[in-house]
Write an enzyme that holds these catalytic residues in place. Sequence first.
Site, short mmCIF file in Angstrom:
data_model
loop_
_atom_site.label_atom_id
_atom_site.label_comp_id
_atom_site.label_asym_id
_atom_site.label_seq_id
_atom_site.Cartn_x
_atom_site.Cartn_y
_atom_site.Cartn_z
N THR A 165 1.21 -1.05 0.22
CA THR A 165 0.12 -0.16 0.72
C THR A 165 0.58 1.22 0.16
O THR A 165 2.09 0.91 0.38
CB THR A 165 -0.67 -0.12 0.88
OG1 THR A 165 -1.28 -1.40 1.19
CG2 THR A 165 -1.66 1.50 1.28
N ARG A 193 -12.74 -8.02 -2.05
CA ARG A 193 -12.04 -7.77 -0.46
C ARG A 193 -11.71 -6.37 -0.44
O ARG A 193 -11.10 -5.81 -1.63
CB ARG A 193 -11.06 -8.77 -0.85
CG ARG A 193 -10.72 -8.52 0.58
CD ARG A 193 -9.11 -8.06 0.73
NE ARG A 193 -8.11 -7.72 1.75
CZ ARG A 193 -7.33 -7.28 1.66
NH1 ARG A 193 -6.94 -5.98 0.56
NH2 ARG A 193 -6.73 -7.12 2.88
N ASP A 196 -8.00 -2.85 5.01
CA ASP A 196 -7.74 -1.74 5.49
C ASP A 196 -7.99 -0.24 4.95
O ASP A 196 -8.43 1.09 5.37
CB ASP A 196 -7.09 -1.35 7.05
CG ASP A 196 -5.64 -1.70 5.98
OD1 ASP A 196 -4.73 -2.17 5.32
OD2 ASP A 196 -4.56 -1.04 6.86
N GLY A 219 -4.31 -6.24 6.22
CA GLY A 219 -5.22 -4.74 6.65
C GLY A 219 -6.27 -5.31 7.36
O GLY A 219 -7.50 -5.36 8.37
N1 ASP Z 1 -3.12 -2.94 4.19
C1 ASP Z 1 -3.27 -3.66 2.93
C2 ASP Z 1 -4.86 -3.82 2.36
O1 ASP Z 1 -4.43 -5.23 3.38
C3 ASP Z 1 -2.12 -4.33 1.81
C4 ASP Z 1 -0.72 -4.14 2.68
O2 ASP Z 1 -0.67 -3.42 2.77
O3 ASP Z 1 0.53 -5.09 2.38
O4 ASP Z 1 -4.91 -4.15 1.23
#
Ligand code: ASP
Length: 307
Positions: A165, A193, A196, A219
């Site tokens: 992210t 899906r 977070d 997340g």
């Molecule tokens: N937080 C992100 C998600 O759950 C993925 C990540 O940061 O690795 O989509």
Amino acid sequence: MILVTNGEGYPGADTTARLLSEGHPGLDAIEAGIRLVEADERVRTVGRGGWANILGEVELDAAVMDGTSLRTGAVGAVMGFLHPVSIARAVMERLPHEFLVGRGAEMFAREIGAETAENVLPHAREAWQAWFEQAVRGTAREHWPESGLIEHVRAQVQADRPAGTTVFIARDQRGKIASGTSTSGWQWKHPGRLGDTPIIGAGSYADTRYGASACTGVGEMAIRCGTARSVVLYMKKGASVHDAVAEAVEDMRAMRGGLIGRITIHAIDNRDRHRVVAVNGDGRNDYFLWRDGESRATRERCEPIPL
Ligand code: ASP
């Protein structure tokens, strides 16, 4: 002034820092930085070039928060647009809503003239195709995707597929605090899906009175614990940014079952102090830090904390 962005923020960190030093509003500086990350095909976890979902499509999520008005804008599971962060910002500025997903978010994006893009690049398409050929065979392939996604999605999580992210949190020259996030989510996630990243309070939160926080990593964990909001609330209740993050990590220790893995918590306070910890990290997680008077953002190491 301060800017904290995670490792994936590298294409935009210096631009955001420069705009902040020139006195631009924090949210403008953050949006400009995230747009550079979204458009950069080297970043395989944000925007164009991101990893595909289990159907081979790239679904994007993003959010912004203005910590002074406490207005937010977020979009989830958006396909075919280059800059989800700017669509999120337009949700905040042009609608009486805070969060749009899927088809409705795409209708809104078309109406505001958001730039379209083919976000599934050859590397993502080829990786998905190779997985599909090997994992889905016989009659399951003939009836795909009605033949069932659940077991495939579960297997991807066990295989620890790539994810990532970008998150930006900043306090600008006027002392205003803001946050922004953008992601393509987990490789081969279930369609629809949301992690977070687009969920205000889980993946990000900003309040000019106290500070801001944003998460990267699994997340699902930040959703369950309401992590970003908790960090800011702990600061409101008098905790230092260091202790507020420690308390949010403590909250995670109560989780039972579900998906538990790596998560990085980033936080700043209203006096330009910051804290970044890599929960279950392996010591390799880094982030970028810029403060008033510095010419560039510098790469720093997160402190790893086991759960
Ligand atoms: N937080 C992100 C998600 O759950 C993925 C990540 O940061 O690795 O989509």
